[in-house]
Design a protein around this motif. Structure first.
Motif, PDB file in Angstrom:
ATOM      1  N   GLY A  97       0.763  -0.946  -0.147  1.00 29.07           N
ATOM      2  CA  GLY A  97       0.107  -1.036  -0.155  1.00 29.07           C
ATOM      3  C   GLY A  97       0.775   1.126  -0.239  1.00 29.07           C
ATOM      4  N   ARG A  98       2.085   1.329   0.168  1.00 27.92           N
ATOM      5  CA  ARG A  98       3.189   2.321   0.140  1.00 27.92           C
ATOM      6  C   ARG A  98       4.299   1.942  -1.105  1.00 27.92           C
ATOM      7  N   PHE A  99       4.148   1.103  -1.003  1.00 28.97           N
ATOM      8  CA  PHE A  99       5.409   0.957  -1.826  1.00 28.97           C
ATOM      9  C   PHE A  99       5.031  -0.307  -3.240  1.00 28.97           C
ATOM     10  N   THR A 100       5.334   0.908  -4.519  1.00 27.00           N
ATOM     11  CA  THR A 100       4.783   0.109  -6.632  1.00 27.00           C
ATOM     12  C   THR A 100       6.458   0.039  -6.542  1.00 27.00           C
ATOM     13  N   ILE A 101       6.485  -1.759  -6.862  1.00 29.94           N
ATOM     14  CA  ILE A 101       7.313  -2.229  -8.461  1.00 29.94           C
ATOM     15  C   ILE A 101       7.043  -1.850  -9.713  1.00 29.94           C
ATOM     16  N   SER A 102       7.605  -1.884 -10.484  1.00 30.45           N
ATOM     17  CA  SER A 102       7.330  -1.290 -11.554  1.00 30.45           C
ATOM     18  C   SER A 102       8.308  -2.109 -12.458  1.00 30.45           C
ATOM     19  N   ARG A 103       8.338  -2.107 -14.022  1.00 32.40           N
ATOM     20  CA  ARG A 103       9.906  -2.377 -14.810  1.00 32.40           C
ATOM     21  C   ARG A 103       9.525  -1.708 -15.804  1.00 32.40           C
TER      22      ARG A 103
END
Length: 129
Positions: free
Chosen positions: A67-73
């Motif tokens: 809910g606080r961190f978002t991983i993406s590529r």
């Protein structure tokens, strides 16, 4: 030669945001799951988040950052990101990225640091007022 370079760390106040980058050379990341880990002083390296290869795109987070961190590529640039919002002092540590041993996070124990054979040097994140 495989090389991972983490960047984007820094000093931020509680509640602030940072975006970390994990840039790879010598390997194409698009077929691999990639995970972020962190290590606080005197503590073991702990899992933060994992993203599967783009064909699947699934992500996973440990409870403390959900809910606080978002991983993406961005496979076109061979980079994986970690957007960190609402940062807390307990998020302080050196953040590392590592290529998983499968294309999907769910196909191995992504939360175990022992599953990774290669890390970058890390980037320091300090959350303090």
């Amino acid at each position: 030669q495989l090389q991972l370079v983490e960047s984007g760390g820094g000093l931020v106040e509680p509640g602030g945001s940072l975006r970390l980058s994990c840039a790879a050379s010598g390997v194409e990341l698009d077929g691999l799951a990639i995970a972020w880990f962190r290590q606080a002083p005197g503590k073991e390296r702990e899992a933060v988040s994992c993203i599967s290869s783009s064909g699947y795109g699934s992500t996973d987070y440990v409870r403390s950052v959900k809910g606080r961190f978002t991983i993406s590529r961005d496979d076109s640039n061979n980079v994986v990101y970690l957007q960190m919002n609402s940062l807390k002092p307990e998020d302080t540590g050196i953040y590392f990225c590592g290529p998983g041993r499968s294309f999907r996070c769910s196909h191995y124990v992504w939360t175990s640091a022992q599953e990774y054979s290669f890390w970058g040097r890390g980037t320091q994140v300090t959350v303090s007022s």
